[in-house]
Scaffold this active site. Structure first.
Site, mmCIF file in Angstrom:
data_model
loop_
_atom_site.group_PDB
_atom_site.id
_atom_site.type_symbol
_atom_site.label_atom_id
_atom_site.label_comp_id
_atom_site.label_asym_id
_atom_site.label_seq_id
_atom_site.Cartn_x
_atom_site.Cartn_y
_atom_site.Cartn_z
ATOM 1 N N ARG A 17 -50.581 48.916 -51.689
ATOM 2 C CA ARG A 17 -52.003 49.297 -51.754
ATOM 3 C C ARG A 17 -52.470 49.836 -50.422
ATOM 4 O O ARG A 17 -51.925 49.501 -49.374
ATOM 5 C CB ARG A 17 -52.855 48.090 -52.145
ATOM 6 C CG ARG A 17 -52.708 47.714 -53.600
ATOM 7 C CD ARG A 17 -53.627 46.561 -53.945
ATOM 8 N NE ARG A 17 -53.643 46.316 -55.374
ATOM 9 C CZ ARG A 17 -54.503 46.897 -56.217
ATOM 10 N NH1 ARG A 17 -55.413 47.737 -55.777
ATOM 11 N NH2 ARG A 17 -54.451 46.622 -57.491
ATOM 12 N N GLU A 26 -45.245 51.636 -57.111
ATOM 13 C CA GLU A 26 -46.599 51.935 -57.594
ATOM 14 C C GLU A 26 -47.472 52.325 -56.423
ATOM 15 O O GLU A 26 -47.469 51.656 -55.383
ATOM 16 C CB GLU A 26 -47.210 50.704 -58.266
ATOM 17 C CG GLU A 26 -46.602 50.373 -59.585
ATOM 18 C CD GLU A 26 -47.282 49.163 -60.202
ATOM 19 O OE1 GLU A 26 -48.227 48.618 -59.604
ATOM 20 O OE2 GLU A 26 -46.840 48.756 -61.264
ATOM 21 N N THR A 35 -62.458 54.028 -68.897
ATOM 22 C CA THR A 35 -62.941 52.775 -69.491
ATOM 23 C C THR A 35 -61.767 51.892 -69.919
ATOM 24 O O THR A 35 -61.878 50.689 -69.952
ATOM 25 C CB THR A 35 -63.841 53.052 -70.703
ATOM 26 O OG1 THR A 35 -63.197 54.026 -71.504
ATOM 27 C CG2 THR A 35 -65.198 53.566 -70.267
ATOM 28 N N GLU A 47 -47.214 54.895 -68.395
ATOM 29 C CA GLU A 47 -47.249 53.446 -68.574
ATOM 30 C C GLU A 47 -48.595 53.106 -69.189
ATOM 31 O O GLU A 47 -49.650 53.390 -68.611
ATOM 32 C CB GLU A 47 -47.052 52.722 -67.234
ATOM 33 C CG GLU A 47 -47.121 51.218 -67.433
ATOM 34 C CD GLU A 47 -46.440 50.423 -66.332
ATOM 35 O OE1 GLU A 47 -45.488 50.919 -65.715
ATOM 36 O OE2 GLU A 47 -46.876 49.279 -66.115
ATOM 37 N N HIS A 89 -46.282 47.402 -55.613
ATOM 38 C CA HIS A 89 -47.450 48.273 -55.434
ATOM 39 C C HIS A 89 -47.908 48.187 -53.985
ATOM 40 O O HIS A 89 -48.379 47.140 -53.547
ATOM 41 C CB HIS A 89 -48.559 47.797 -56.382
ATOM 42 C CG HIS A 89 -49.800 48.641 -56.362
ATOM 43 N ND1 HIS A 89 -50.889 48.347 -57.132
ATOM 44 C CD2 HIS A 89 -50.113 49.770 -55.671
ATOM 45 C CE1 HIS A 89 -51.833 49.258 -56.922
ATOM 46 N NE2 HIS A 89 -51.392 50.121 -56.034
ATOM 47 N N ASN A 126 -42.554 42.668 -61.343
ATOM 48 C CA ASN A 126 -43.451 43.032 -60.243
ATOM 49 C C ASN A 126 -43.584 41.833 -59.297
ATOM 50 O O ASN A 126 -43.962 40.734 -59.720
ATOM 51 C CB ASN A 126 -44.807 43.427 -60.846
ATOM 52 C CG ASN A 126 -45.814 43.834 -59.792
ATOM 53 O OD1 ASN A 126 -45.922 43.206 -58.752
ATOM 54 N ND2 ASN A 126 -46.569 44.881 -60.055
ATOM 55 N N HIS A 138 -47.226 39.552 -56.152
ATOM 56 C CA HIS A 138 -47.984 38.327 -55.889
ATOM 57 C C HIS A 138 -47.191 37.250 -55.148
ATOM 58 O O HIS A 138 -47.756 36.240 -54.745
ATOM 59 C CB HIS A 138 -48.658 37.842 -57.169
ATOM 60 C CG HIS A 138 -49.657 38.876 -57.620
ATOM 61 N ND1 HIS A 138 -50.728 39.252 -56.849
ATOM 62 C CD2 HIS A 138 -49.682 39.685 -58.710
ATOM 63 C CE1 HIS A 138 -51.399 40.222 -57.449
ATOM 64 N NE2 HIS A 138 -50.775 40.504 -58.583
ATOM 65 N N ARG A 181 -52.964 44.660 -49.251
ATOM 66 C CA ARG A 181 -53.379 43.279 -49.526
ATOM 67 C C ARG A 181 -52.218 42.384 -49.972
ATOM 68 O O ARG A 181 -52.300 41.185 -49.891
ATOM 69 C CB ARG A 181 -54.532 43.228 -50.526
ATOM 70 C CG ARG A 181 -54.146 43.388 -51.963
ATOM 71 C CD ARG A 181 -55.350 43.315 -52.860
ATOM 72 N NE ARG A 181 -56.176 44.507 -52.714
ATOM 73 C CZ ARG A 181 -56.904 45.038 -53.714
ATOM 74 N NH1 ARG A 181 -56.948 44.442 -54.878
ATOM 75 N NH2 ARG A 181 -57.600 46.132 -53.527
ATOM 76 N N HIS A 228 -49.396 45.193 -67.573
ATOM 77 C CA HIS A 228 -50.597 44.619 -66.960
ATOM 78 C C HIS A 228 -51.097 43.443 -67.791
ATOM 79 O O HIS A 228 -51.502 43.608 -68.932
ATOM 80 C CB HIS A 228 -51.744 45.617 -66.761
ATOM 81 C CG HIS A 228 -52.771 45.068 -65.809
ATOM 82 N ND1 HIS A 228 -52.719 45.290 -64.449
ATOM 83 C CD2 HIS A 228 -53.820 44.233 -66.013
ATOM 84 C CE1 HIS A 228 -53.708 44.649 -63.862
ATOM 85 N NE2 HIS A 228 -54.392 43.988 -64.790
HETATM 86 N N1 PXP Z 1 -47.976 47.934 -64.412
HETATM 87 C C1 PXP Z 1 -48.788 48.486 -63.482
HETATM 88 C C2 PXP Z 1 -48.907 49.968 -63.429
HETATM 89 C C3 PXP Z 1 -49.490 47.679 -62.572
HETATM 90 O O1 PXP Z 1 -50.299 48.251 -61.661
HETATM 91 C C4 PXP Z 1 -49.291 46.290 -62.608
HETATM 92 C C5 PXP Z 1 -49.951 45.411 -61.597
HETATM 93 O O2 PXP Z 1 -51.280 45.411 -61.752
HETATM 94 C C6 PXP Z 1 -48.444 45.763 -63.584
HETATM 95 C C7 PXP Z 1 -47.795 46.611 -64.472
HETATM 96 C C8 PXP Z 1 -48.177 44.304 -63.679
HETATM 97 O O3 PXP Z 1 -49.317 43.621 -64.044
HETATM 98 P P1 PXP Z 1 -49.314 42.042 -64.002
HETATM 99 O O4 PXP Z 1 -49.105 41.646 -62.580
HETATM 100 O O5 PXP Z 1 -50.670 41.693 -64.519
HETATM 101 O O6 PXP Z 1 -48.203 41.565 -64.888
#
Ligand code: PXP
Length: 250
Positions: free
Chosen positions: A51, A76, A107, A157, A49, A13, A16, A55, A200
């Site tokens: 958004r 995403e 939750t 996922e 992703h 991913n 960032h 962002r 995540h």
């Molecule tokens: N999987 C999904 C569905 C996500 O939305 C994200 C990003 O939040 C990730 C994986 C990757 O998470 P991370 O950046 O914390 O590794």
């Protein structure tokens, strides 16, 4: 039950890298360049992703990723009309539906599918018809998984955030409970014929037990890898994650 003996895939991913770019405005660092480097370092897919508030990833990043990637894009997005239009225009390999607003969260942190079943079924149908593999980001919760199956998703996922948070906080009882739930729910989802992914918050410290679940076919990892690349470079950061994943699976 599906036999998922294949190699565990790593989706990188790149959101960032865009976060860092947007902190200054302008074009650097370029998340598409990071995606290309990730491909060269052995990523099996790229996850981004888009958004609603843009962002990190912006629309032109998705255009460029679609034009340049050699590995599949996992797009995403929240279940909004705008995102559906964008996905239908690009037809990425996979679309992962994630919660955008707090009130959409269970939750466990994933999408509330069970309460929105009819709406989501109608929402994902055109995406499936367009040839996208539709994935739903959910907590390790039998009710949500059964609902994801009923609405016609091909993939779930599992949200690994609660497990990773508990590990970071040293709450090993919660961590192990979360892990056990994910183990059971991976097997349950697999028994329904769903492909299982997870992600995540995963790090070198937390990836091994999740990678060892035989039903999990793909991990999506971003924030930690991009952070780690500051210290060791993106290629080596990914290579180490790959090594840990393969070792867990061996
Ligand atoms: N999987 C999904 C569905 C996500 O939305 C994200 C990003 O939040 C990730 C994986 C990757 O998470 P991370 O950046 O914390 O590794």
């Amino acid at each position: 039950m599906t036999d998922y003996a294949g190699r565990l895939r790593l989706g990188v991913n790149i959101d960032h890298v865009a976060t860092l770019r947007n902190a200054r405005g302008g074009e650097l660092p370029d998340p598409v360049r990071a995606a290309q480097l990730a491909e060269e370092a052995g990523a099996d897919g790229i996850t981004a992703h888009l958004r609603e508030d843009r962002r990190h990833i912006i629309d032109s990043d998705i255009d460029r990723l679609m034009d340049t990637l050699r590995v599949p894009l996992n797009f995403e997005m929240a279940a909004t009309e705008e995102m559906q239009k964008i996905a239908l225009r690009h037809k990425p390999h996979a679309v992962c539906i994630v919660p955008e607003k707090r009130e959409e969260r269970t939750t466990e942190g994933g999408l509330e599918v069970a309460r929105e079943e009819n709406k989501l079924a109608g929402y994902i149908a055109p995406l499936r018809e367009a040839g996208c593999r539709v994935s739903i980001f959910i907590g390790a919760d039998e009710r949500q998984i059964a609902a994801a199956h009923r609405i016609g998703a091909q993939v779930i996922e599992l949200h690994t955030g609660a497990y990773c948070d508990a590990h970071a906080e040293g709450d090993f009882e919660t961590r192990d409970r979360e892990l056990e739930m994910m183990r059971e729910m991976s097997a349950y989802a697999n028994s329904l014929g769903l492909e299982v992914h997870a992600g995540h918050g995963l790090t070198y410290d937390t990836v091994t037990p999740v990678a060892a679940f035989p039903e999990v076919m793909e991990l999506n990892i971003g924030h930690f890898l991009i952070g780690e690349s500051v210290f060791r470079g993106l290629g080596p950061a990914i290579a180490e994650m790959r090594r840990l994943m393969d070792a867990a699976r061996a």
